[in-house]
Design a protein around this motif. Structure first.
Motif, short mmCIF file in Angstrom:
data_model
loop_
_atom_site.label_atom_id
_atom_site.label_comp_id
_atom_site.label_asym_id
_atom_site.label_seq_id
_atom_site.Cartn_x
_atom_site.Cartn_y
_atom_site.Cartn_z
N THR A 109 -8.30 -6.31 -4.06
CA THR A 109 -6.89 -6.58 -3.82
C THR A 109 -6.04 -5.39 -4.24
N GLY A 110 -4.93 -5.20 -3.56
CA GLY A 110 -3.99 -4.16 -3.95
C GLY A 110 -2.84 -4.76 -4.74
N GLU A 111 -2.22 -5.81 -4.16
CA GLU A 111 -1.04 -6.42 -4.79
C GLU A 111 -1.23 -7.87 -5.17
N GLY A 112 -2.43 -8.40 -5.04
CA GLY A 112 -2.69 -9.75 -5.56
C GLY A 112 -2.80 -10.87 -4.55
N GLN A 113 -2.47 -10.62 -3.26
CA GLN A 113 -2.53 -11.72 -2.29
C GLN A 113 -3.98 -12.17 -2.04
N VAL A 142 -6.31 -5.21 3.75
CA VAL A 142 -6.19 -3.96 4.52
C VAL A 142 -4.95 -3.20 4.06
N HIS A 143 -5.17 -1.95 3.68
CA HIS A 143 -4.08 -1.04 3.35
C HIS A 143 -4.30 0.21 4.18
N TYR A 144 -3.29 0.60 4.94
CA TYR A 144 -3.39 1.78 5.81
C TYR A 144 -4.65 1.75 6.68
N GLY A 145 -4.89 0.58 7.25
CA GLY A 145 -5.96 0.47 8.24
C GLY A 145 -7.36 0.25 7.70
N GLN A 156 -10.52 -2.16 0.92
CA GLN A 156 -10.79 -1.42 -0.32
C GLN A 156 -12.16 -0.71 -0.24
N SER A 163 -4.63 -9.24 5.98
CA SER A 163 -3.85 -8.12 6.51
C SER A 163 -2.49 -8.58 7.01
N GLY A 164 -1.60 -7.62 7.16
CA GLY A 164 -0.32 -7.91 7.78
C GLY A 164 -0.52 -8.27 9.24
N GLU A 187 -5.55 -5.92 16.42
CA GLU A 187 -5.50 -4.94 15.34
C GLU A 187 -6.39 -5.40 14.17
N TYR A 226 -9.84 -3.66 12.48
CA TYR A 226 -10.14 -3.35 11.06
C TYR A 226 -11.50 -3.94 10.68
N TYR A 233 7.81 -2.98 -3.69
CA TYR A 233 7.24 -1.65 -3.43
C TYR A 233 8.28 -0.57 -3.72
N LEU A 257 5.21 0.56 5.06
CA LEU A 257 4.84 -0.79 5.48
C LEU A 257 5.79 -1.30 6.56
C1 LIG Z 1 0.74 0.12 1.22
C2 LIG Z 1 0.38 -0.95 2.19
C3 LIG Z 1 -0.28 -0.63 3.36
C4 LIG Z 1 -0.61 -1.64 4.27
N1 LIG Z 1 -1.25 -1.30 5.43
C5 LIG Z 1 -1.54 -2.26 6.33
C6 LIG Z 1 -2.17 -1.93 7.55
O1 LIG Z 1 -2.51 -0.79 7.84
N2 LIG Z 1 -2.42 -2.94 8.44
C7 LIG Z 1 -2.08 -4.24 8.16
O2 LIG Z 1 -2.32 -5.10 9.00
N3 LIG Z 1 -1.51 -4.59 6.99
C8 LIG Z 1 -1.23 -3.64 6.08
N4 LIG Z 1 -0.64 -3.97 4.89
C9 LIG Z 1 -0.36 -5.38 4.60
C10 LIG Z 1 -1.39 -5.93 3.60
O3 LIG Z 1 -2.64 -6.13 4.23
C11 LIG Z 1 -0.85 -7.24 3.01
O4 LIG Z 1 0.29 -6.91 2.25
C12 LIG Z 1 -1.85 -7.97 2.15
O5 LIG Z 1 -1.26 -9.18 1.69
C13 LIG Z 1 -2.32 -7.15 0.96
O6 LIG Z 1 -3.19 -7.93 0.20
P1 LIG Z 1 -3.43 -7.60 -1.33
O7 LIG Z 1 -2.15 -7.96 -2.04
O8 LIG Z 1 -4.55 -8.46 -1.74
O9 LIG Z 1 -3.75 -6.15 -1.40
C14 LIG Z 1 -0.31 -2.98 3.98
C15 LIG Z 1 0.33 -3.31 2.77
C16 LIG Z 1 0.68 -2.31 1.88
C17 LIG Z 1 1.37 -2.68 0.61
#
Ligand SMILES: Cc1cc2nc3c(=O)[nH]c(=O)nc-3n(C[C@H](O)[C@H](O)[C@H](O)COP(=O)(O)O)c2cc1C
Length: 189
Positions: A10-14, A59-62, A65, A90-91, A103, A107, A134, A142
């Motif tokens: 996880t990056g931000e906890g979701q 997913v962060h930047y495509g 982890q 992912s978003g 999309e 991924y 952020y 984002l």
């Molecule tokens: C810095 C950053 C980059 C992200 N890049 C993508 C992306 O490339 N594609 C996407 O679908 N979602 C992207 N997201 C959305 C994340 O997948 C989404 O916020 C998710 O809830 C993160 O889960 P986490 O909190 O467990 O890390 C991004 C989010 C952040 C904060």
């Protein structure tokens, strides 16, 4: 009763929140569940001791982890002979249109290629867009990433795209799959 291991990145906890919800459902169905953040994993953890393994990553930047990809590669041999599953957060999965699905699937395909692991069960969940938490650059990037997406925001401008009913129903389906693979009947509460 099965003992199910869930390993998540996880990056931000979701993804952790989603893993916790899945864990709760496993327990409600009478299973034992161990859930660990890949960043805090004990090197002594022996995945051979579990009846099933579920992996989660966001997913962060495509990409998911790196630590999750690495963990899967390291444990691949045991993973493939244990009932297993993967969920991706992912978003893109929060977008209720074909582009979002394409999309998110892209991924996932890259993850499968990179790890050489085809999970038995797969789920794609929408994540959370917490713009208010952020810094400037991350927020701008984002906003660009989700520029074509429509979503409802709360008063701080953030959006939770996770469909919690889908999370619980995936957990239930995964538990049933594990029970069937183990040839066990576990009574739901
Ligand atoms: C810095 C950053 C980059 C992200 N890049 C993508 C992306 O490339 N594609 C996407 O679908 N979602 C992207 N997201 C959305 C994340 O997948 C989404 O916020 C998710 O809830 C993160 O889960 P986490 O909190 O467990 O890390 C991004 C989010 C952040 C904060």
């Amino acid at each position: 009763m099965a003992h199910i291991l869930t390993v998540f990145g996880t990056g931000e906890g979701q993804t952790e929140k989603i893993a916790d919800s899945i864990t709760e459902e496993f327990r409600a169905r009478g299973h034992e569940a161990t859930t660990v953040n890949v960043a805090e994993i004990d090197s002594e953890l022996d995945i051979d001791e579990f009846d099933a393994v579920l992996i989660g990553a966001s997913v962060h930047y495509g990409r998911q982890q790196k630590s999750v990809r690495q963990w899967v590669k390291t444990n691949r041999d045991v993973l493939v002979r244990t009932p297993n599953g993967f969920f991706q957060v992912s978003g893109a999965s929060g977008a209720k249109n074909d582009e979002g699905l394409a999309e998110a699937t892209g991924y996932l395909d890259k993850f499968i290629d990179a790890t050489n692991w085809q999970p038995d069960r797969i789920a794609l969940f929408g994540g959370a867009l917490r713009f208010s938490e952020y810094g400037f650059l991350k927020r701008a990037l984002l906003k660009f990433i989700v520029r074509n997406q429509e979503f409802e925001t709360d008063e701080s401008g953030d959006a939770e795209l996770t469909d919690w009913e889908s999370v619980v129903s995936f957990a239930g389906e995964f538990a049933v799959f594990v029970e069937e693979r183990l040839g066990e009947a576990v009574e739901a509460d």
